[in-house]
Design a protein around this motif. Structure first.
Motif, PDB file in Angstrom:
ATOM      1  N   LEU A 134       0.134  -1.641  -7.105  1.00 22.64           N
ATOM      2  CA  LEU A 134      -1.083  -0.830  -7.162  1.00 22.64           C
ATOM      3  C   LEU A 134      -0.731   0.415  -7.969  1.00 22.64           C
ATOM      4  O   LEU A 134       0.059   1.248  -7.529  1.00 22.64           O
ATOM      5  CB  LEU A 134      -1.530  -0.443  -5.742  1.00 22.64           C
ATOM      6  N   THR A 162      -9.715  -4.202  -2.829  1.00 25.47           N
ATOM      7  CA  THR A 162      -9.214  -2.816  -2.872  1.00 25.47           C
ATOM      8  C   THR A 162     -10.175  -1.830  -2.211  1.00 25.47           C
ATOM      9  O   THR A 162     -10.121  -0.630  -2.466  1.00 25.47           O
ATOM     10  CB  THR A 162      -8.946  -2.372  -4.335  1.00 25.47           C
ATOM     11  N   ALA A 171       2.032   2.261  -3.467  1.00 22.82           N
ATOM     12  CA  ALA A 171       1.009   2.483  -4.506  1.00 22.82           C
ATOM     13  C   ALA A 171       1.400   3.672  -5.386  1.00 22.82           C
ATOM     14  O   ALA A 171       1.772   4.728  -4.888  1.00 22.82           O
ATOM     15  CB  ALA A 171      -0.349   2.719  -3.862  1.00 22.82           C
ATOM     16  N   MET A 193      -4.421   3.951  -3.684  1.00 19.59           N
ATOM     17  CA  MET A 193      -5.023   2.610  -3.681  1.00 19.59           C
ATOM     18  C   MET A 193      -4.523   1.839  -2.467  1.00 19.59           C
ATOM     19  O   MET A 193      -3.407   2.072  -1.993  1.00 19.59           O
ATOM     20  CB  MET A 193      -4.652   1.839  -4.955  1.00 19.59           C
ATOM     21  N   GLU A 194      -5.360   0.938  -1.973  1.00 21.78           N
ATOM     22  CA  GLU A 194      -4.978   0.126  -0.813  1.00 21.78           C
ATOM     23  C   GLU A 194      -5.585  -1.259  -0.921  1.00 21.78           C
ATOM     24  O   GLU A 194      -6.757  -1.395  -1.247  1.00 21.78           O
ATOM     25  CB  GLU A 194      -5.482   0.760   0.497  1.00 21.78           C
ATOM     26  N   GLN A 206      -2.174   3.224  -8.866  1.00 20.95           N
ATOM     27  CA  GLN A 206      -2.577   4.598  -8.504  1.00 20.95           C
ATOM     28  C   GLN A 206      -2.212   4.916  -7.057  1.00 20.95           C
ATOM     29  O   GLN A 206      -2.452   4.099  -6.158  1.00 20.95           O
ATOM     30  CB  GLN A 206      -4.099   4.763  -8.632  1.00 20.95           C
ATOM     31  N   ASN A 251       0.822  -1.214   0.000  1.00 19.77           N
ATOM     32  CA  ASN A 251       0.000   0.000   0.000  1.00 19.77           C
ATOM     33  C   ASN A 251       0.854   1.261   0.000  1.00 19.77           C
ATOM     34  O   ASN A 251       0.533   2.243  -0.691  1.00 19.77           O
ATOM     35  CB  ASN A 251      -0.932  -0.008   1.218  1.00 19.77           C
ATOM     36  N   LEU A 278     -10.360   4.489  -6.946  1.00 17.83           N
ATOM     37  CA  LEU A 278      -9.226   3.858  -6.259  1.00 17.83           C
ATOM     38  C   LEU A 278      -9.558   2.447  -5.775  1.00 17.83           C
ATOM     39  O   LEU A 278      -8.714   1.782  -5.176  1.00 17.83           O
ATOM     40  CB  LEU A 278      -8.797   4.709  -5.054  1.00 17.83           C
ATOM     41  N   THR A 279     -10.789   2.012  -6.021  1.00 18.74           N
ATOM     42  CA  THR A 279     -11.231   0.708  -5.496  1.00 18.74           C
ATOM     43  C   THR A 279     -11.585  -0.260  -6.626  1.00 18.74           C
ATOM     44  O   THR A 279     -12.540  -1.024  -6.510  1.00 18.74           O
ATOM     45  CB  THR A 279     -12.437   0.889  -4.544  1.00 18.74           C
ATOM     46  N   GLN A 324      -7.341  -3.347 -11.385  1.00 16.16           N
ATOM     47  CA  GLN A 324      -6.087  -2.619 -11.550  1.00 16.16           C
ATOM     48  C   GLN A 324      -4.911  -3.238 -10.787  1.00 16.16           C
ATOM     49  O   GLN A 324      -3.759  -2.871 -11.023  1.00 16.16           O
ATOM     50  CB  GLN A 324      -6.259  -1.163 -11.099  1.00 16.16           C
TER      51      GLN A 324
END
Length: 321
Positions: free
Chosen positions: A139, A93, A61, A144-145, A141, A58, A122-123, A127
């Motif tokens: 990740l 995500t 990202a 993103m997490e 972007q 994360n 972001l979810t 991706q």
């Protein structure tokens, strides 16, 4: 249980949850070893502390891929595969939305609609870029997490089961804050199955709708009553719809999955929650290794079948269908 069957219970608080281990031999060394297994896995998978393999992904990202251990890579790959299924409620995500809502944590609030709209891009689990040869996760972007919270407890419960088997244990129960995994039944010839309580939604902690009896199976429940807050007469629970960013609103109060592996329990409670009762029952008719108990807002308790478990209704306010 009959008087000659002794159960020894061991408890700890790990992963922010009460952990309960039940054995039929007094063995504190084994219990300690089990809790160490859980701790080791938590260190790899958590997003609730600054350092873990998942948090390393994360933090990077939008910058670079991160190499992770094989078990973490495999778990992320499994979570991604489930997340990209058509109309899947499961989303590896979902982290940015969970963080913004903070449901079940201090500071929970209803985010402005435009904030949720800004977080939705972001979810997108499509991706997440996985490179099996390099064992890397990227990740693309910033912001993103990955969040393995919806799958980690089941994965760890299965690791504990496997560890106990390696130690020659034939009968045991591990409860990881709601993820129950059992080895065998109980040695009691009169009541050989484990009785797992099905909680009454929004009831007192000890109030049960009924009891699910299993041997050598996992029992996992996901419900809208587990983490929620209320604002202006409306209840906001923690089961978020990745398509809208808001809590999913359907006819269900809870879904319980009975399966061999607890990781499947984690996955299917979420998937079936998204499907609802009718679609869920149709799906399960073609998935014999997974069974479920649905509890609806109009107080129906619906079992997909009872091949791998039996259910006893205890609450007269509910009716089994």
């Amino acid at each position: 249980m009959s008087s000659d069957t002794h159960v020894y219970s061991y408890s700890a608080v790990l992963m922010g949850s009460p952990i309960l281990l039940k054995l039929f031999d007094h063995n504190e060394a084994l219990a300690g070893a089990v809790f160490r297994v859980i701790k080791q896995q938590e260190i790899l998978l958590t997003v609730n502390r600054p350092q873990s393999e998942v948090m390393s992904v994360n933090h990077a990202a939008g910058v670079e891929p991160v190499v992770v251990s094989q078990p973490v890579f495999d778990l992320i790959a499994r979570a991604r595969a489930v997340s990209v299924l058509p109309e899947s409620l499961f989303n590896v995500t979902i982290g940015p939305l969970v963080k913004r809502w903070k449901i079940g944590f201090h500071g929970d609030s209803v985010p402005p609609a435009e904030e949720l709209q800004a977080l939705l891009p972001l979810t997108n689990p499509q991706q997440v870029i996985l490179d099996p040869a390099a064992r890397s996760v990227f990740l693309p972007q910033r912001g993103m997490e990955i969040d393995l919270g919806a799958i980690a407890k089941g994965y760890i419960a299965d690791r504990v089961r496997d560890f106990l088997r390696q130690q020659g244990v034939e009968h045991a129960l591990i409860n990881l804050g709601g993820n129950v995994q059992t080895l065998g039944g109980t040695p009691d010839s009169e009541a050989p199955g484990w009785g797992i309580g099905l909680k009454k939604p929004f009831g007192a902690p000890e109030e049960l709708i009924g009891v699910i009896t299993v041997s050598g199976k996992s029992v996992v429940t996901s419900g809208v009553y587990e983490r929620y807050f209320e604002l202006a007469g409306k209840r906001y629970h923690h089961i978020l719809d990745p398509a809208s960013g808001y809590p999913l609103d359907n006819e269900l109060l809870s879904v319980t999955v009975i399966s061999e592996d607890s990781i499947d329990g984690d996955i299917y409670t979420t998937l079936l929650y998204g499907m609802g009762v009718k679609k869920g029952l149709d799906y399960l008719a073609n998935t014999p290794e997974i069974e479920a108990v649905f509890v609806t807002r109009d107080r129906q308790v619906i079992c997909s079948s009872q091949r791998q478990f039996s259910f006893t209704l205890l609450d007269a306010d509910f009716h089994a269908v």
